[in-house]
Write a protein that holds these residues in place. Sequence first.
Motif, short mmCIF file in Angstrom:
data_model
loop_
_atom_site.label_atom_id
_atom_site.label_comp_id
_atom_site.label_asym_id
_atom_site.label_seq_id
_atom_site.Cartn_x
_atom_site.Cartn_y
_atom_site.Cartn_z
N SER A 13 0.90 -1.37 0.02
CA SER A 13 0.07 0.00 0.17
C SER A 13 0.78 1.12 -0.04
N ILE A 16 1.99 1.67 -3.63
CA ILE A 16 0.61 2.18 -4.46
C ILE A 16 0.46 3.76 -4.14
N ALA A 17 0.39 4.10 -3.00
CA ALA A 17 0.22 5.50 -2.52
C ALA A 17 1.32 6.37 -3.00
N SER A 18 2.65 5.93 -3.01
CA SER A 18 3.53 6.62 -3.12
C SER A 18 3.73 7.02 -4.88
N ALA A 20 0.90 6.74 -6.44
CA ALA A 20 -0.24 7.64 -6.98
C ALA A 20 0.00 9.07 -6.79
N ILE A 21 0.84 9.76 -6.07
CA ILE A 21 0.92 11.07 -5.77
C ILE A 21 2.09 11.59 -6.77
N ILE A 129 -3.94 12.87 -0.16
CA ILE A 129 -4.12 11.72 -0.89
C ILE A 129 -3.28 10.60 -0.71
N VAL A 133 -5.13 6.91 -0.16
CA VAL A 133 -4.82 5.68 -1.05
C VAL A 133 -4.38 4.62 -0.08
N TRP A 136 -7.72 3.16 1.17
CA TRP A 136 -8.34 2.49 0.03
C TRP A 136 -7.80 1.07 -0.41
N THR A 137 -6.47 1.14 -0.37
CA THR A 137 -5.79 -0.15 -0.82
C THR A 137 -5.55 -1.13 0.29
#
Length: 146
Positions: A13, A16-18, A20-21, A129, A133, A136-137
């Motif tokens: 996660s 993915i979050a890293s 995503a931004i 964000i 994220v 969410w993930t």
Amino acid sequence: MQPKALLIESFRSGTIASLAIIPLSPLFNAAGLRIGHYGPKFAGLFFNDPQPWLLFVQHIVIGWVSALPLLLILLRTGARRQPMLAGALYGTAYYIAINSLALPMYFNDPLPWQLGAATVLPSLIGHVIFGAVIGWTSRRFVAHSS
């Protein structure tokens, strides 16, 4: 919850979050707003002239480390019922504690709040964000680990 599973989820996660931004950086830069100010400064503590690939790796690793406390919050509190909201609030708290206070004080910079909304908002939005994220993930992991 097993520690190994928690670490794997933090890597997953957090990555993915890293990722995503990342698109926020060129958008905010194009608008003339400050973003990513402390990445090179932090890397500079350990490396002379950190290159973009190193800043990318640092970004991902910090994402892993930063995901872990949020995952623990989601696992151990009622925040799991609204993981995206909890993540967004975590991102806000992370921004305030780390990026708007600890890092500026460590590097002897003015606080973002002293520089105005054009300095505060890009990083704050990115951190909100990022946390959302992760919320969410990690939903499935949190649901199966509770």
